[in-house]
Design a protein around this motif. Sequence first.
Motif, PDB file in Angstrom:
ATOM      1  N   GLU A  85       0.830  -1.187   0.000  1.00 21.25           N
ATOM      2  CA  GLU A  85       0.000   0.000   0.000  1.00 21.25           C
ATOM      3  C   GLU A  85       0.875   1.251   0.000  1.00 21.25           C
ATOM      4  OE1 GLU A  85      -2.643  -0.088   3.302  1.00 21.25           O
ATOM      5  OE2 GLU A  85      -3.748  -1.856   2.599  1.00 21.25           O
ATOM      6  N   VAL A  86       0.339   2.325  -0.560  1.00 21.38           N
ATOM      7  CA  VAL A  86       1.056   3.601  -0.548  1.00 21.38           C
ATOM      8  C   VAL A  86       0.876   4.234   0.823  1.00 21.38           C
ATOM      9  CG1 VAL A  86       1.204   5.888  -1.585  1.00 21.38           C
ATOM     10  CG2 VAL A  86       0.705   3.884  -3.024  1.00 21.38           C
ATOM     11  N   PRO A  87       1.966   4.556   1.530  1.00 23.26           N
ATOM     12  CA  PRO A  87       1.826   5.112   2.881  1.00 23.26           C
ATOM     13  C   PRO A  87       1.145   6.478   2.865  1.00 23.26           C
ATOM     14  CG  PRO A  87       4.129   4.557   2.382  1.00 23.26           C
ATOM     15  CD  PRO A  87       3.361   4.400   1.131  1.00 23.26           C
ATOM     16  N   THR A  88       0.489   6.786   3.957  1.00 23.02           N
ATOM     17  CA  THR A  88      -0.169   8.089   4.082  1.00 23.02           C
ATOM     18  C   THR A  88       0.756   9.142   4.682  1.00 23.02           C
ATOM     19  OG1 THR A  88      -1.039   7.453   6.246  1.00 23.02           O
ATOM     20  CG2 THR A  88      -2.438   7.036   4.325  1.00 23.02           C
ATOM     21  N   ALA A  89       1.916   8.741   5.169  1.00 24.63           N
ATOM     22  CA  ALA A  89       2.911   9.657   5.738  1.00 24.63           C
ATOM     23  C   ALA A  89       4.293   9.068   5.451  1.00 24.63           C
ATOM     24  CB  ALA A  89       2.698   9.812   7.248  1.00 24.63           C
ATOM     25  N   PRO A  90       5.357   9.871   5.521  1.00 23.96           N
ATOM     26  CA  PRO A  90       6.697   9.341   5.262  1.00 23.96           C
ATOM     27  C   PRO A  90       7.007   8.124   6.137  1.00 23.96           C
ATOM     28  CG  PRO A  90       6.770  11.729   5.363  1.00 23.96           C
ATOM     29  CD  PRO A  90       5.391  11.332   5.771  1.00 23.96           C
ATOM     30  N   TRP A  91       7.618   7.128   5.520  1.00 25.21           N
ATOM     31  CA  TRP A  91       7.913   5.845   6.165  1.00 25.21           C
ATOM     32  C   TRP A  91       9.437   5.753   6.255  1.00 25.21           C
ATOM     33  CZ3 TRP A  91       4.477   1.070   5.201  1.00 25.21           C
ATOM     34  CH2 TRP A  91       4.930  -0.014   5.933  1.00 25.21           C
ATOM     35  N   ALA A  92       9.988   6.080   7.415  1.00 27.78           N
ATOM     36  CA  ALA A  92      11.438   6.197   7.565  1.00 27.78           C
ATOM     37  C   ALA A  92      12.035   4.935   8.178  1.00 27.78           C
ATOM     38  CB  ALA A  92      11.781   7.408   8.432  1.00 27.78           C
ATOM     39  N   PHE A  93      13.263   4.635   7.777  1.00 29.24           N
ATOM     40  CA  PHE A  93      14.069   3.592   8.398  1.00 29.24           C
ATOM     41  C   PHE A  93      15.529   4.034   8.331  1.00 29.24           C
ATOM     42  CE2 PHE A  93      13.613   2.521   3.934  1.00 29.24           C
ATOM     43  CZ  PHE A  93      14.881   2.110   3.539  1.00 29.24           C
ATOM     44  N   PHE A  94      16.418   3.280   8.953  1.00 29.80           N
ATOM     45  CA  PHE A  94      17.826   3.663   9.016  1.00 29.80           C
ATOM     46  C   PHE A  94      18.702   2.640   8.306  1.00 29.80           C
ATOM     47  CE2 PHE A  94      16.003   5.597  12.839  1.00 29.80           C
ATOM     48  CZ  PHE A  94      16.435   6.902  12.711  1.00 29.80           C
ATOM     49  N   LYS A  95      19.772   3.150   7.713  1.00 33.30           N
ATOM     50  CA  LYS A  95      20.871   2.309   7.268  1.00 33.30           C
ATOM     51  C   LYS A  95      22.096   2.743   8.076  1.00 33.30           C
ATOM     52  CE  LYS A  95      21.016   1.306   2.712  1.00 33.30           C
ATOM     53  NZ  LYS A  95      20.312   0.078   2.296  1.00 33.30           N
ATOM     54  N   PRO A  96      22.844   1.800   8.673  1.00 31.05           N
ATOM     55  CA  PRO A  96      23.964   2.196   9.528  1.00 31.05           C
ATOM     56  C   PRO A  96      25.124   2.752   8.716  1.00 31.05           C
ATOM     57  CG  PRO A  96      23.895  -0.175   9.295  1.00 31.05           C
ATOM     58  CD  PRO A  96      22.655   0.339   8.645  1.00 31.05           C
ATOM     59  N   SER A  97      25.997   3.479   9.402  1.00 35.30           N
ATOM     60  CA  SER A  97      27.163   4.061   8.725  1.00 35.30           C
ATOM     61  C   SER A  97      28.043   2.989   8.106  1.00 35.30           C
ATOM     62  CB  SER A  97      27.965   4.910   9.712  1.00 35.30           C
ATOM     63  OG  SER A  97      28.396   4.126  10.810  1.00 35.30           O
ATOM     64  N   THR A  98      28.040   1.776   8.686  1.00 34.11           N
ATOM     65  CA  THR A  98      28.864   0.681   8.152  1.00 34.11           C
ATOM     66  C   THR A  98      28.324   0.130   6.843  1.00 34.11           C
ATOM     67  OG1 THR A  98      27.641  -0.745   9.674  1.00 34.11           O
ATOM     68  CG2 THR A  98      29.850  -0.058  10.351  1.00 34.11           C
ATOM     69  N   SER A  99      27.133   0.552   6.432  1.00 41.17           N
ATOM     70  CA  SER A  99      26.597   0.115   5.139  1.00 41.17           C
ATOM     71  C   SER A  99      27.118   0.969   3.984  1.00 41.17           C
ATOM     72  CB  SER A  99      25.067   0.159   5.153  1.00 41.17           C
ATOM     73  OG  SER A  99      24.583   1.494   5.203  1.00 41.17           O
ATOM     74  N   VAL A 100      27.746   2.102   4.293  1.00 43.16           N
ATOM     75  CA  VAL A 100      28.122   3.077   3.268  1.00 43.16           C
ATOM     76  C   VAL A 100      29.418   2.664   2.570  1.00 43.16           C
ATOM     77  CG1 VAL A 100      28.814   5.477   2.863  1.00 43.16           C
ATOM     78  CG2 VAL A 100      26.925   4.956   4.429  1.00 43.16           C
ATOM     79  N   ILE A 101      29.389   2.667   1.239  1.00 44.60           N
ATOM     80  CA  ILE A 101      30.576   2.489   0.413  1.00 44.60           C
ATOM     81  C   ILE A 101      30.574   3.575  -0.664  1.00 44.60           C
ATOM     82  CG2 ILE A 101      30.772   0.012   0.848  1.00 44.60           C
ATOM     83  CD1 ILE A 101      29.483  -0.461  -1.910  1.00 44.60           C
ATOM     84  N   GLY A 102      31.688   3.664  -1.397  1.00 44.33           N
ATOM     85  CA  GLY A 102      31.820   4.703  -2.398  1.00 44.33           C
ATOM     86  C   GLY A 102      31.837   4.166  -3.813  1.00 44.33           C
ATOM     87  N   PRO A 103      32.117   5.030  -4.777  1.00 42.89           N
ATOM     88  CA  PRO A 103      32.182   4.615  -6.180  1.00 42.89           C
ATOM     89  C   PRO A 103      33.225   3.514  -6.368  1.00 42.89           C
ATOM     90  CG  PRO A 103      32.255   7.002  -5.988  1.00 42.89           C
ATOM     91  CD  PRO A 103      32.404   6.462  -4.607  1.00 42.89           C
ATOM     92  N   ALA A 104      32.881   2.516  -7.157  1.00 42.09           N
ATOM     93  CA  ALA A 104      33.761   1.396  -7.515  1.00 42.09           C
ATOM     94  C   ALA A 104      34.041   0.428  -6.373  1.00 42.09           C
ATOM     95  CB  ALA A 104      35.084   1.894  -8.103  1.00 42.09           C
ATOM     96  N   ASP A 105      33.526   0.708  -5.169  1.00 47.95           N
ATOM     97  CA  ASP A 105      33.654  -0.263  -4.082  1.00 47.95           C
ATOM     98  C   ASP A 105      32.692  -1.424  -4.339  1.00 47.95           C
ATOM     99  OD1 ASP A 105      35.526   1.251  -2.729  1.00 47.95           O
ATOM    100  OD2 ASP A 105      34.050   2.216  -1.427  1.00 47.95           O
ATOM    101  N   PRO A 106      33.044  -2.639  -3.910  1.00 48.96           N
ATOM    102  CA  PRO A 106      32.179  -3.782  -4.192  1.00 48.96           C
ATOM    103  C   PRO A 106      30.964  -3.846  -3.278  1.00 48.96           C
ATOM    104  CG  PRO A 106      34.114  -4.486  -2.958  1.00 48.96           C
ATOM    105  CD  PRO A 106      34.324  -3.036  -3.288  1.00 48.96           C
ATOM    106  N   ILE A 107      29.829  -4.206  -3.847  1.00 48.44           N
ATOM    107  CA  ILE A 107      28.655  -4.600  -3.087  1.00 48.44           C
ATOM    108  C   ILE A 107      28.811  -6.090  -2.796  1.00 48.44           C
ATOM    109  CG2 ILE A 107      26.148  -4.878  -3.127  1.00 48.44           C
ATOM    110  CD1 ILE A 107      26.092  -2.566  -5.212  1.00 48.44           C
TER     111      ILE A 107
END
Length: 265
Positions: A85-107
């Motif tokens: 369903e389409v939410p009626t208000a913003p639906w927020a969640f978090f991604k931790p800082s350890t999930s962050v990578i940069g260009p050309a870094d491997p997923i």
Amino acid sequence: MRIARFSIDGNVAFGAVETAEGDSGTGTTDGLVINIMKGIPFADFELSGTRVPLDKVRLLPPVLPNKVVAIGRNYADHARELGHEVPTAPWAFFKPSTSVIGPADPIVYPSFSQEVHHEAELAVVIGRLCREVPRERVKDVILGYTCANDVTARDTQRTEKQWARAKGFDSSCPLGPWIETDLDPSDLAITATVNGELRQAGRTAQMINSIEDLIVNITEAMTLLPGDVLLTGAPAGVGPLLPGDEVSVTVEGVGTLTNKVVARA
């Protein structure tokens, strides 16, 4: 200005991405240089005038956020393609800082999932400490915009009641290639390609909640710090990634963020 974070000879710095004639606007590294910054973009800084070719440095995530606040189901077509369903208000969640990578870094494909998806998104980089931001001041707290890939373990998202593992695993938040500070985000094209094949396409004008809506909503509850990142949601077209795939996210006016998917060793 396009602001990149990079490493060279073991040193990490910020700089402005330029050509001899100014900003190329191409989103590629061909012929581009970095004018090394004295200081950081979240405070007073100067450009040193010392320039190095962009292809001689390693681009890093443009920021190291204290937190990444992401918004789910902010495009109606994306919500519907997943049967939500389409939410009626913003639906927020978090991604931790350890999930962050940069260009050309491997997923790195997580060991607990058999179904990992790409989600191309526009990311907002916060430029100053802020809380309870009024709508008319939202632009004042934004440093700029970058590309993001909200990589998701879709099978885990379906089976677990909260999304911490599905969207927060290591390498699940590629950001880059740089921050564009001079941009109107209201109607930008967003695309994702996998191995050169177009998979995802949409425009920011299709967002249910605007960037102003999202920042007002989030800062009612929490303080945002300089360098924090807001992911604004994915347009329709999300789909599977496999080890060996190369996925590219392009945001009009910003550039292209490319990462390869690898199997966990």
